[in-house]
Design an enzyme around this catalytic site. Structure first.
Site, PDB file in Angstrom:
ATOM      1  NE  ARG A 166      -3.802  -2.231   2.369  1.00 44.76           N
ATOM      2  CZ  ARG A 166      -3.580  -3.472   2.800  1.00 44.76           C
ATOM      3  NH1 ARG A 166      -2.382  -3.772   3.327  1.00 44.76           N
ATOM      4  NH2 ARG A 166      -4.500  -4.404   2.720  1.00 44.76           N
ATOM      5  CE  LYS A 185      -7.961  -1.087   4.049  1.00 46.86           C
ATOM      6  NZ  LYS A 185      -8.856   0.064   3.904  1.00 46.86           N
ATOM      7  CG  HIS A 236      -4.238   1.079  -3.850  1.00 48.50           C
ATOM      8  ND1 HIS A 236      -4.802  -0.106  -4.289  1.00 48.50           N
ATOM      9  CD2 HIS A 236      -4.246   1.001  -2.503  1.00 48.50           C
ATOM     10  CE1 HIS A 236      -5.128  -0.856  -3.253  1.00 48.50           C
ATOM     11  NE2 HIS A 236      -4.805  -0.214  -2.158  1.00 48.50           N
ATOM     12  NE  ARG A 251      -2.464  -3.098  -2.165  1.00 49.76           N
ATOM     13  CZ  ARG A 251      -2.041  -3.989  -1.278  1.00 49.76           C
ATOM     14  NH1 ARG A 251      -0.740  -4.081  -1.000  1.00 49.76           N
ATOM     15  NH2 ARG A 251      -2.882  -4.790  -0.640  1.00 49.76           N
ATOM     16  CG  HIS A 286      -5.457  -8.673   0.372  1.00 51.46           C
ATOM     17  ND1 HIS A 286      -5.702  -8.873  -0.961  1.00 51.46           N
ATOM     18  CD2 HIS A 286      -5.323  -7.334   0.516  1.00 51.46           C
ATOM     19  CE1 HIS A 286      -5.733  -7.708  -1.586  1.00 51.46           C
ATOM     20  NE2 HIS A 286      -5.500  -6.758  -0.710  1.00 51.46           N
ATOM     21  CE1 TYR A 311       0.599 -22.191  11.002  1.00 54.82           C
ATOM     22  CE2 TYR A 311      -1.037 -21.382   9.437  1.00 54.82           C
ATOM     23  CZ  TYR A 311      -0.134 -22.352   9.835  1.00 54.82           C
ATOM     24  OH  TYR A 311       0.052 -23.453   9.065  1.00 54.82           O
TER      25      TYR A 311
END
Length: 417
Positions: free
Chosen positions: A257, A282, A345, A348, A371, A381
């Site tokens: 980002r 985010k 952006h 991405r 994400h 994890y």
């Protein structure tokens, strides 16, 4: 019911005895004469089957005339179904709270049990659940947009129309994302208020349907390899400051980002391990971004210039802040790429689209895009998940971009393990 039984001279002449005694003036009014010499007006009455008593002050400071006037007012209240003792407590409480609120206002604090007071308690209760930056944004939004209309209102008295009045200017200006965010925050504050017995309902809930749904606006991005190649060549020829040049060149390589890149911290960069480990506000987790040889070279080239400071890409103003928001957008525009063609952006989207076409694992791509689930256990994890594949992918991606920029005829390919 007989009242006004005695003349003032009777009360004036009353002397203390061995034991306390009372002089009845009628209608529930008595003068209590204590063995120690005190003379106190008392009013005794029945309310809802219970015998109650209130004090009217000491005689002669409270005269017979004043005591009788107070007794008459109390009898009128009882006749109207009002408990004079309870009413007196409520009046005292109001005066006490009024004085307390006056002191709080002078100290810069919100009025007790007001929307601002309860909302600040809610904000304090959730501060540990998110980053300091995100929490500050949330606090600032509520203070700027909700407090001017709702802040001083008792939270119990706020109506749905009051909440809508706060959101209406944003709805009218089509600032729908802000309106939805603020509505959710106001509703959360009321949920806290309900649980902690400040109010009984959430007036923000009915307002939800009055905010139009947001139209999903996809940020513009270039995904055709030939056009990406031209973009990369244009970026390499960009004539801005070296700090901006470096951030600009790094953006397509890392495809994180824009806000995360411009706020990159040297403390999060390990050139030896070839990793950047930023905190992603985010999605509220610590990310791992493998650095390709090309990305390391860019960072090594800027390190002598900014490496002693906090930020990799500091503001040109030298005010201790990172490079300003919109810098890359402005750089793109200066090269002829308007926001409907390519955005900061958009790098991405470019990477996601082409990497998927090249056959890389969608899970690895999504992880590299940060994400990540908001669940803390899963985030801890998952942050290192697919890391080996992501290392290969990031180097392959950098090599692919280099070949595009050089003008090689690079076709999408299936990656091999």
């Amino acid at each position: 019911m007989a009242v006004n039984l005695n003349k003032d001279v009777v009360y004036k002449a009353a002397k203390p005895k061995e034991k306390d005694y009372t002089i009845n003036d009628g209608g529930g009014l008595f003068l209590f004469v204590g063995a120690g010499g005190s003379k106190l007006w008392r009013f005794v009455y029945q309310f809802e089957g219970k015998r109650k008593k209130i004090a009217f002050g000491a005689y002669p400071d409270t005269s017979l005339e004043n005591a009788r006037r107070k007794a008459e007012e109390a009898r009128a209240q009882i006749a109207n179904g009002i408990d004079p003792g309870q009413l007196r407590k409520q009046v005292k409480a109001v005066k006490r709270i009024s004085k307390l609120n006056e002191d709080r206002i002078n100290e810069g604090l919100p009025i007790l049990d007001s929307f601002a007071d309860v909302t600040r308690k809610w904000l304090d209760s959730i501060a540990h659940l998110t980053s300091a930056t995100t929490h500050q944004k949330k606090t600032s939004r509520i203070e700027r947009l909700a407090f001017p209309l709702l802040g001083d209102k008792p939270i119990k008295e706020i109506k749905s129309a009051d909440v809508l009045a706060v959101l209406k200017p944003m709805i009218d200006k089509q600032q729908l994302e802000t309106a939805h965010r603020l509505h959710a925050e106001i509703s959360s504050a009321f949920a806290y208020a309900i649980v902690h017995n400040y109010t009984d309902y959430d007036p923000a809930q009915p307002v939800a349907k009055q905010i139009p749904a947001q139209k999903v606006k996809h940020r513009a991005a270039i995904i055709d390899p030939k056009q990406v190649a031209l973009l990369l060549r244009d970026i390499s020829n960009y004539q801005g400051t070296f700090v901006v040049q470096s951030a600009f060149r790094l953006s397509p390589l890392l495809f994180q980002r824009p806000g995360e890149i411009r706020q990159m911290l040297w403390d999060d960069v390990d050139l030896t391990a070839r990793e950047w480990r930023p905190y992603i506000s985010k999605t509220d987790f610590h990310h791992i971004v493998p650095l390709s040889t090309q990305a390391v070279a860019i960072l090594e080239s800027i390190q002598p210039l900014t490496g002693e400071g906090q930020y990799v890409f500091p503001s040109i103003r030298g005010d201790g802040r990172p490079m300003s928001d919109g810098t890359i957008r402005t750089a793109l525009k200066s090269l002829g790429y308007d926001s409907d063609v390519m955005t900061a952006h958009g790098f991405r989207t470019t990477a996601s689209t082409l990497l998927n076409e090249q056959g890389w694992s969608p899970d690895a791509i999504e992880r590299q895009l940060a994400h990540t689930p908001r669940d803390q256990v899963r985030a801890a994890y998952n942050r290192a998940q697919y890391l080996d594949e992501r290392r290969r992918m990031m180097q392959s991606w950098a090599d692919y971009l280099d070949n595009l920029k050089k003008g090689a005829d690079v076709l999408p390919f299936k990656q091999t393990a």
